[in-house]
Design a protein around this motif. Structure first.
Motif, mmCIF file in Angstrom:
data_model
loop_
_atom_site.group_PDB
_atom_site.id
_atom_site.type_symbol
_atom_site.label_atom_id
_atom_site.label_comp_id
_atom_site.label_asym_id
_atom_site.label_seq_id
_atom_site.Cartn_x
_atom_site.Cartn_y
_atom_site.Cartn_z
ATOM 1 N N MET A 170 -3.301 -85.365 82.464
ATOM 2 C CA MET A 170 -3.264 -85.762 81.065
ATOM 3 C C MET A 170 -3.103 -84.485 80.253
ATOM 4 N N LEU A 171 -2.042 -84.415 79.451
ATOM 5 C CA LEU A 171 -1.649 -83.165 78.799
ATOM 6 C C LEU A 171 -1.350 -83.396 77.332
ATOM 7 N N ASN A 172 -1.978 -82.642 76.462
ATOM 8 C CA ASN A 172 -1.568 -82.634 75.060
ATOM 9 C C ASN A 172 -0.277 -81.839 74.934
ATOM 10 N N VAL A 173 0.689 -82.394 74.230
ATOM 11 C CA VAL A 173 2.001 -81.757 74.128
ATOM 12 C C VAL A 173 1.886 -80.436 73.367
ATOM 13 N N ASN A 174 2.390 -79.375 73.986
ATOM 14 C CA ASN A 174 2.465 -78.042 73.360
ATOM 15 C C ASN A 174 1.127 -77.614 72.755
ATOM 16 N N GLU A 175 0.079 -77.761 73.563
ATOM 17 C CA GLU A 175 -1.274 -77.463 73.112
ATOM 18 C C GLU A 175 -1.467 -75.978 72.794
ATOM 19 N N GLY A 176 -0.841 -75.092 73.556
ATOM 20 C CA GLY A 176 -0.987 -73.664 73.287
ATOM 21 C C GLY A 176 -0.497 -73.296 71.898
ATOM 22 N N GLU A 177 0.666 -73.803 71.537
ATOM 23 C CA GLU A 177 1.216 -73.549 70.205
ATOM 24 C C GLU A 177 0.312 -74.126 69.130
ATOM 25 N N GLY A 183 -8.499 -68.855 72.768
ATOM 26 C CA GLY A 183 -9.355 -69.113 73.916
ATOM 27 C C GLY A 183 -8.553 -69.348 75.180
ATOM 28 N N LEU A 184 -8.814 -70.472 75.834
ATOM 29 C CA LEU A 184 -8.142 -70.788 77.093
ATOM 30 C C LEU A 184 -6.792 -71.466 76.911
ATOM 31 N N HIS A 185 -6.377 -71.727 75.685
ATOM 32 C CA HIS A 185 -5.121 -72.446 75.466
ATOM 33 C C HIS A 185 -3.932 -71.485 75.593
ATOM 34 N N GLN A 186 -3.517 -71.246 76.838
ATOM 35 C CA GLN A 186 -2.468 -70.259 77.095
ATOM 36 C C GLN A 186 -1.095 -70.879 77.314
ATOM 37 N N TRP A 187 -1.034 -72.187 77.572
ATOM 38 C CA TRP A 187 0.208 -72.798 78.032
ATOM 39 C C TRP A 187 0.576 -74.018 77.195
ATOM 40 N N ASN A 188 1.847 -74.339 77.235
ATOM 41 C CA ASN A 188 2.369 -75.549 76.615
ATOM 42 C C ASN A 188 3.019 -76.419 77.678
ATOM 43 N N PHE A 189 2.837 -77.720 77.553
ATOM 44 C CA PHE A 189 3.547 -78.684 78.385
ATOM 45 C C PHE A 189 4.345 -79.600 77.461
#
Length: 240
Positions: A170-177, A183-189
């Motif tokens: 379960m992934l929030n879209v473009n969460e890093g952006e 914090g830990l939000h390094q990536w986007n899906f």
């Protein structure tokens, strides 16, 4: 993709711990207005797995009446989000998180006892902790953007689930952006056609292509423009 961030990941762990401290201290009122009592769901022994159809859908072909299903909850935090009951079946949940020891201390300070204790493990090192082809399903809710190598993490989840079974994300879209890489939000899906893509400013990977030898990627019907639910279905080796 680890070059982007094990150091940043380690630095962000304290922010994640603080998030959970606030959340656990607030209980059911911590996120008032969200429309769902997540705290209650995680702490009720009768939380029904059927209310998570993205999980039961991927388990049903392998879980007839009377079956025991083993679910690995990856990045589970201090309280697993997986439903505890499924009528007619036995549910065995193994929650894992790299901050398990810190969560155990935090829960003790707050005099809270989890229904299922979280064990210490990094998603990138699951095969060092669990045997191959062991779980009926692996689940990672809103956590794969927090890790230091999401591609390796996906591969490791597939390593420890049985052939033909799924690792569900379960992934929030473009969460890093959206979180400005805090914090830990390094990536986007994100979704590009039928492809699941992971990216940040250091690069991007098409997971359909990257995992093509070991899994098929399927977007589940719960997916929206802002939230994706994706099943990585482990391929069955020839001759099995």
């Amino acid at each position: 993709m680890e070059t982007s961030g094990k150091t940043r990941w380690q630095e962000g762990l304290s922010d994640e711990l603080n998030h959970w401290r606030i959340w656990l201290s607030g209980g059911s009122e911590a996120f008032a207005g969200e429309g769902f009592d997540d705290y209650g769901w995680r702490t009720r022994p009768d939380s029904d797995l059927r209310n998570q159809p993205h999980l039961t859908r991927n388990l049903e072909p392998f879980a007839p009446e009377g079956a025991t299903v083993r679910i690995l909850d990856v990045g589970a935090g201090p309280l697993t989000c997986v439903g505890k009951e499924w009528p007619g079946r036995t549910v065995e949940i193994t929650p894992v998180d790299p901050l398990a020891d810190e969560y155990r201390t935090l829960l003790g300070e707050l005099e809270l006892t989890p229904l299922v204790a979280t064990e210490e493990a990094e998603v990138e090192k699951l095969s060092e902790v669990f045997p191959a082809d062991h779980f009926d399903l692996a689940y990672c809710q809103n956590a794969l953007d927090h890790v230091y190598d999401p591609v390796l993490g996906a591969r490791q989840m597939l390593e420890v689930v049985k052939p033909g079974h799924a690792a569900v994300l379960m992934l929030n879209v473009n969460e890093g952006e959206r979180e400005n890489y805090y914090g830990l939000h390094q990536w986007n899906f994100c979704r590009e056609g039928d492809a699941l893509v992971v990216w940040n400013h250091d690069g991007r990977v098409n997971l359909n292509e990257e995992l093509s030898e070991v899994a098929d990627v399927r977007f589940e019907p719960e997916s929206t423009e802002t939230l994706m639910v994706v099943a990585l279905v482990k391929k069955v080796p020839a001759g099995m």
